[in-house]
Motif scaffolding. Sequence first.
Motif, PDB file in Angstrom:
ATOM      1  N   GLU A 120     -25.676  -3.642 -10.748  1.00 56.14           N
ATOM      2  CA  GLU A 120     -25.983  -3.346  -9.344  1.00 56.14           C
ATOM      3  C   GLU A 120     -27.304  -3.989  -8.931  1.00 56.14           C
ATOM      4  O   GLU A 120     -27.419  -4.610  -7.872  1.00 56.14           O
ATOM      5  CB  GLU A 120     -26.096  -1.829  -9.104  1.00 56.14           C
ATOM      6  CG  GLU A 120     -24.797  -1.053  -9.256  1.00 56.14           C
ATOM      7  CD  GLU A 120     -24.395  -0.869 -10.710  1.00 56.14           C
ATOM      8  OE1 GLU A 120     -25.269  -0.466 -11.522  1.00 56.14           O
ATOM      9  OE2 GLU A 120     -23.238  -1.156 -11.058  1.00 56.14           O
ATOM     10  N   ARG A 121     -28.318  -3.847  -9.817  1.00 50.89           N
ATOM     11  CA  ARG A 121     -29.623  -4.430  -9.514  1.00 50.89           C
ATOM     12  C   ARG A 121     -29.506  -5.946  -9.320  1.00 50.89           C
ATOM     13  O   ARG A 121     -30.101  -6.519  -8.410  1.00 50.89           O
ATOM     14  CB  ARG A 121     -30.601  -4.164 -10.678  1.00 50.89           C
ATOM     15  CG  ARG A 121     -31.467  -2.920 -10.520  1.00 50.89           C
ATOM     16  CD  ARG A 121     -32.665  -3.102  -9.563  1.00 50.89           C
ATOM     17  NE  ARG A 121     -33.340  -4.402  -9.584  1.00 50.89           N
ATOM     18  CZ  ARG A 121     -34.217  -4.787 -10.498  1.00 50.89           C
ATOM     19  NH1 ARG A 121     -34.547  -4.015 -11.511  1.00 50.89           N
ATOM     20  NH2 ARG A 121     -34.807  -5.961 -10.412  1.00 50.89           N
ATOM     21  N   LEU A 122     -28.706  -6.589 -10.180  1.00 54.61           N
ATOM     22  CA  LEU A 122     -28.532  -8.034 -10.090  1.00 54.61           C
ATOM     23  C   LEU A 122     -27.927  -8.428  -8.754  1.00 54.61           C
ATOM     24  O   LEU A 122     -28.382  -9.362  -8.093  1.00 54.61           O
ATOM     25  CB  LEU A 122     -27.617  -8.530 -11.223  1.00 54.61           C
ATOM     26  CG  LEU A 122     -28.275  -8.860 -12.552  1.00 54.61           C
ATOM     27  CD1 LEU A 122     -27.221  -9.286 -13.557  1.00 54.61           C
ATOM     28  CD2 LEU A 122     -29.308  -9.964 -12.384  1.00 54.61           C
ATOM     29  N   LEU A 123     -26.902  -7.665  -8.359  1.00 58.51           N
ATOM     30  CA  LEU A 123     -26.230  -7.975  -7.093  1.00 58.51           C
ATOM     31  C   LEU A 123     -27.177  -7.768  -5.925  1.00 58.51           C
ATOM     32  O   LEU A 123     -27.215  -8.552  -4.984  1.00 58.51           O
ATOM     33  CB  LEU A 123     -24.974  -7.123  -6.933  1.00 58.51           C
ATOM     34  CG  LEU A 123     -23.847  -7.479  -7.917  1.00 58.51           C
ATOM     35  CD1 LEU A 123     -22.702  -6.482  -7.816  1.00 58.51           C
ATOM     36  CD2 LEU A 123     -23.351  -8.896  -7.698  1.00 58.51           C
ATOM     37  N   GLN A 124     -27.981  -6.706  -6.020  1.00 62.49           N
ATOM     38  CA  GLN A 124     -28.978  -6.442  -4.970  1.00 62.49           C
ATOM     39  C   GLN A 124     -29.992  -7.574  -4.902  1.00 62.49           C
ATOM     40  O   GLN A 124     -30.341  -8.060  -3.822  1.00 62.49           O
ATOM     41  CB  GLN A 124     -29.722  -5.131  -5.249  1.00 62.49           C
ATOM     42  CG  GLN A 124     -28.948  -3.896  -4.826  1.00 62.49           C
ATOM     43  CD  GLN A 124     -29.555  -2.636  -5.423  1.00 62.49           C
ATOM     44  OE1 GLN A 124     -30.678  -2.656  -5.924  1.00 62.49           O
ATOM     45  NE2 GLN A 124     -28.820  -1.554  -5.382  1.00 62.49           N
ATOM     46  N   GLU A 125     -30.453  -8.005  -6.082  1.00 63.40           N
ATOM     47  CA  GLU A 125     -31.424  -9.095  -6.140  1.00 63.40           C
ATOM     48  C   GLU A 125     -30.868 -10.319  -5.427  1.00 63.40           C
ATOM     49  O   GLU A 125     -31.547 -10.970  -4.639  1.00 63.40           O
ATOM     50  CB  GLU A 125     -31.744  -9.482  -7.595  1.00 63.40           C
ATOM     51  CG  GLU A 125     -32.756  -8.603  -8.282  1.00 63.40           C
ATOM     52  CD  GLU A 125     -34.106  -8.594  -7.583  1.00 63.40           C
ATOM     53  OE1 GLU A 125     -34.452  -9.608  -6.930  1.00 63.40           O
ATOM     54  OE2 GLU A 125     -34.802  -7.571  -7.663  1.00 63.40           O
ATOM     55  N   PHE A 126     -29.587 -10.635  -5.751  1.00 67.75           N
ATOM     56  CA  PHE A 126     -28.960 -11.811  -5.170  1.00 67.75           C
ATOM     57  C   PHE A 126     -28.958 -11.712  -3.653  1.00 67.75           C
ATOM     58  O   PHE A 126     -29.351 -12.620  -2.947  1.00 67.75           O
ATOM     59  CB  PHE A 126     -27.533 -11.978  -5.688  1.00 67.75           C
ATOM     60  CG  PHE A 126     -26.876 -13.241  -5.192  1.00 67.75           C
ATOM     61  CD1 PHE A 126     -27.036 -14.436  -5.874  1.00 67.75           C
ATOM     62  CD2 PHE A 126     -26.117 -13.234  -4.025  1.00 67.75           C
ATOM     63  CE1 PHE A 126     -26.467 -15.601  -5.413  1.00 67.75           C
ATOM     64  CE2 PHE A 126     -25.542 -14.397  -3.548  1.00 67.75           C
ATOM     65  CZ  PHE A 126     -25.714 -15.585  -4.249  1.00 67.75           C
ATOM     66  N   GLN A 127     -28.551 -10.504  -3.160  1.00 68.76           N
ATOM     67  CA  GLN A 127     -28.460 -10.314  -1.711  1.00 68.76           C
ATOM     68  C   GLN A 127     -29.839 -10.417  -1.057  1.00 68.76           C
ATOM     69  O   GLN A 127     -29.991 -11.007  -0.001  1.00 68.76           O
ATOM     70  CB  GLN A 127     -27.834  -8.958  -1.420  1.00 68.76           C
ATOM     71  CG  GLN A 127     -27.345  -8.849  -0.001  1.00 68.76           C
ATOM     72  CD  GLN A 127     -26.163  -7.894   0.086  1.00 68.76           C
ATOM     73  OE1 GLN A 127     -25.887  -7.149  -0.850  1.00 68.76           O
ATOM     74  NE2 GLN A 127     -25.453  -7.913   1.193  1.00 68.76           N
ATOM     75  N   ARG A 128     -30.843  -9.864  -1.757  1.00 71.14           N
ATOM     76  CA  ARG A 128     -32.191  -9.875  -1.220  1.00 71.14           C
ATOM     77  C   ARG A 128     -32.687 -11.329  -1.101  1.00 71.14           C
ATOM     78  O   ARG A 128     -33.259 -11.724  -0.083  1.00 71.14           O
ATOM     79  CB  ARG A 128     -33.116  -9.077  -2.151  1.00 71.14           C
ATOM     80  CG  ARG A 128     -34.537  -8.895  -1.623  1.00 71.14           C
ATOM     81  CD  ARG A 128     -35.381  -8.087  -2.591  1.00 71.14           C
ATOM     82  NE  ARG A 128     -35.579  -8.767  -3.882  1.00 71.14           N
ATOM     83  CZ  ARG A 128     -36.398  -9.791  -4.061  1.00 71.14           C
ATOM     84  NH1 ARG A 128     -37.102 -10.277  -3.048  1.00 71.14           N
ATOM     85  NH2 ARG A 128     -36.527 -10.363  -5.247  1.00 71.14           N
ATOM     86  N   ILE A 129     -32.443 -12.140  -2.163  1.00 72.13           N
ATOM     87  CA  ILE A 129     -32.957 -13.504  -2.167  1.00 72.13           C
ATOM     88  C   ILE A 129     -32.158 -14.406  -1.237  1.00 72.13           C
ATOM     89  O   ILE A 129     -32.699 -15.201  -0.490  1.00 72.13           O
ATOM     90  CB  ILE A 129     -32.906 -14.091  -3.601  1.00 72.13           C
ATOM     91  CG1 ILE A 129     -33.776 -13.255  -4.540  1.00 72.13           C
ATOM     92  CG2 ILE A 129     -33.369 -15.535  -3.598  1.00 72.13           C
ATOM     93  CD1 ILE A 129     -33.476 -13.460  -6.000  1.00 72.13           C
ATOM     94  N   ARG A 130     -30.842 -14.255  -1.278  1.00 71.03           N
ATOM     95  CA  ARG A 130     -29.972 -15.176  -0.562  1.00 71.03           C
ATOM     96  C   ARG A 130     -29.522 -14.664   0.806  1.00 71.03           C
ATOM     97  O   ARG A 130     -29.007 -15.424   1.610  1.00 71.03           O
ATOM     98  CB  ARG A 130     -28.717 -15.462  -1.412  1.00 71.03           C
ATOM     99  CG  ARG A 130     -28.979 -16.447  -2.516  1.00 71.03           C
ATOM    100  CD  ARG A 130     -29.366 -17.806  -1.950  1.00 71.03           C
ATOM    101  NE  ARG A 130     -29.905 -18.659  -2.982  1.00 71.03           N
ATOM    102  CZ  ARG A 130     -30.518 -19.818  -2.747  1.00 71.03           C
ATOM    103  NH1 ARG A 130     -30.673 -20.228  -1.513  1.00 71.03           N
ATOM    104  NH2 ARG A 130     -30.978 -20.526  -3.723  1.00 71.03           N
ATOM    105  N   GLY A 131     -29.621 -13.382   0.990  1.00 70.68           N
ATOM    106  CA  GLY A 131     -29.177 -12.814   2.250  1.00 70.68           C
ATOM    107  C   GLY A 131     -27.674 -12.846   2.416  1.00 70.68           C
ATOM    108  O   GLY A 131     -27.158 -12.821   3.514  1.00 70.68           O
ATOM    109  N   SER A 132     -26.950 -12.984   1.273  1.00 73.54           N
ATOM    110  CA  SER A 132     -25.481 -12.974   1.362  1.00 73.54           C
ATOM    111  C   SER A 132     -24.919 -12.353   0.089  1.00 73.54           C
ATOM    112  O   SER A 132     -25.642 -12.124  -0.873  1.00 73.54           O
ATOM    113  CB  SER A 132     -24.949 -14.388   1.543  1.00 73.54           C
ATOM    114  OG  SER A 132     -25.197 -15.118   0.355  1.00 73.54           O
ATOM    115  N   GLN A 133     -23.607 -12.091   0.116  1.00 71.91           N
ATOM    116  CA  GLN A 133     -22.969 -11.493  -1.055  1.00 71.91           C
ATOM    117  C   GLN A 133     -22.850 -12.501  -2.187  1.00 71.91           C
ATOM    118  O   GLN A 133     -22.656 -13.678  -1.943  1.00 71.91           O
ATOM    119  CB  GLN A 133     -21.554 -10.998  -0.696  1.00 71.91           C
ATOM    120  CG  GLN A 133     -21.525  -9.827   0.245  1.00 71.91           C
ATOM    121  CD  GLN A 133     -21.811  -8.512  -0.474  1.00 71.91           C
ATOM    122  OE1 GLN A 133     -21.525  -8.385  -1.661  1.00 71.91           O
ATOM    123  NE2 GLN A 133     -22.373  -7.550   0.236  1.00 71.91           N
TER     124      GLN A 133
END
Lengths: 265, 325
Positions: free
Chosen positions: A243-256
């Motif tokens: 979950e943290r990884l997916l959140q990180e991705f969304q935070r950095i990239r602004g997308s899923q």
Amino acid sequence: MLLALKQVTKVFNEGTIDEKVALRSINLTLAPGDFVTIIGSNGAGKSTMMNIISGRLFPDTGSVWINGKDVTSLREHERARYIGRVFQDPLAGTAPNMTIEENLALAYNRTKRRTLKFGVTKKRRDFFREALATLHLGLENRLTAKVGLLSGGERQALSLLMATFTKPDLLLLDEHTAALDPARAELVTELTKEIVEKYKLTTLMVTHNMEQALRLGNRLIMMDQGQIIFEASGNEKQSLTVERLLQEFQRIRGSQFASDRAVLG
Amino acid sequence: MSTAIFSAIESGFIYAIMALGVYLSFRILDFPDLTVDGSFVTGAAVAAVLIVNGTNPFLASAVALLVGFVAGSVTGILHTKGKINPLLSGILMMIALYSINLRIMGRSNVPLLQQDTVMTAMTEAWQKAGLDEAINGIFSFSGFVPRTWAIFVTMALVAIVIKLLLDQLLKTEIGLALRATGDNKQMVSSFSANTDWLTIFGLGLSNALVAFSGALVAQYGGFSDVGMGIGMIVIGLASVIIGEALFGARTIARATLAVIGGAIVYRIILALALRVKFLETGDVKLITAVIVMIALIVPNMIAAQKEKRRKKRKAQERGEHVASA
Ligand SMILES: Nc1ncnc2c1ncn2[C@@H]1O[C@H](COP(=O)(O)OP(=O)(O)O)[C@@H](O)[C@H]1O
Ligand SMILES: [Mg+2]
């Protein structure tokens, strides 16, 4: 440093409408003994990076260093002295019309000059048998079977053995369990873990399985659109979750996080 | 009749050396090398010119072998360094060799009839040793007496020795890398082998055998001719394909033996075909092409038939099950 990528950029079909920047100024260093797992969406540039490290592709700009030596201009067969490699396709790492022992003999010569001595000798056959036994697949009793007759899982386990039993300085694994059914994939993953620990191999492993990326190795990197966008190591990696990884991705990239094959664990 | 078969087998052994070369390029390296049509003549031309100029025929044949190696290597260099596709590399070299062969010979045909050749040397040695009488004694029941056994036996030995050497070579570390280059090129590079170098070496070796065979054929037939290599690649392929179909190719040792067998069978088929009334010597190439077509098509048809019958049987078994259930 065992491996260093310095400002590596790679563009495919430059100057055409199909232009694709596969790697953007990548910097990466690995210390001896590092086991780095790599995740990232499809087309992130993971395979391109592996191919540039192994010498199958050459960077447009930037340099590749192994053991403090600039190997950027060395070709694949020259760099192979330092590198063991397993590909995603189980057919890619072995010669199907040659026997198991002949394949192993070929791999055995990775670090040695090839001569007109016999590739399979009695002494080597004993060594091969011993090495094969560590796979627990019974292949040690099928030394003279053609590799083309083996199943995908068996072939991939054999590829892994061939890439590692000569203790390479650097092991490159590019989604090497992705083409296998879950049970076989698990088996090859376990073998990978055992072998890397046994020989303390410095390893770069691309995987589409996030849970696996978290479970294995001491460092993790996430790639997207030709860049390394996130890195974690040591305790920080230990405490990471999918979950943290997916959140990180969304935070950095602004997308899923988009990967049709990604297994979230 | 038996004389025709006897010479068919005799020449079969000589052409088998060429076929082993073709086996090496087509099967081991997976490289469809058409250099053969040229390098066969190069071998013949080099040997013939050297012999006419007084060189020992054994030495002349050895030189032909080396020149063949160079020719094959050039094809390999064109492909690996020049990045020219395999078929085109071979064709280019074949065409280039045509002119080179004319240059070597100085004209289109060099006769060897009055010269000392490997064949005359062996025949004389055998006569001196009285070996022919001995062998004819053994075969006296058959009532068949060839002009000499010398060529038959020595060429059989040469072909078999070359086969055995090739078998051994392909088991060495370099040999394994050579085979893997034809089997999975990408994988070979990842185990530190230089596939460029291996391809060049393999094609060199292949054409060395082809040229050596050409040198022996010239001495056997009594001349070297610039056109004697036309269609040689097809004859080589015919031998490989017929041999594999008849004798199997499960292991390397088996396959190389099969290639020798295939070369002989091809010569016998040709000899028999030429006895058919309306066929003439000029039809040889056509006959060869037809033999290869048959050898390529028939095994597939048989396999398809078998598969069909198997499926039918399976369906029937299932049908009976359904009926009885
Ligand atoms: N040989 C090539 N020619 C053109 N484009 C390529 C080539 N190899 C990769 N690419 C492109 O480069 C990008 C990165 O590819 P790749 O490294 O295979 O991604 P990944 O392994 O992370 O899925 C993708 O957009 C891909 O389409
Ligand atoms: Mg990939």
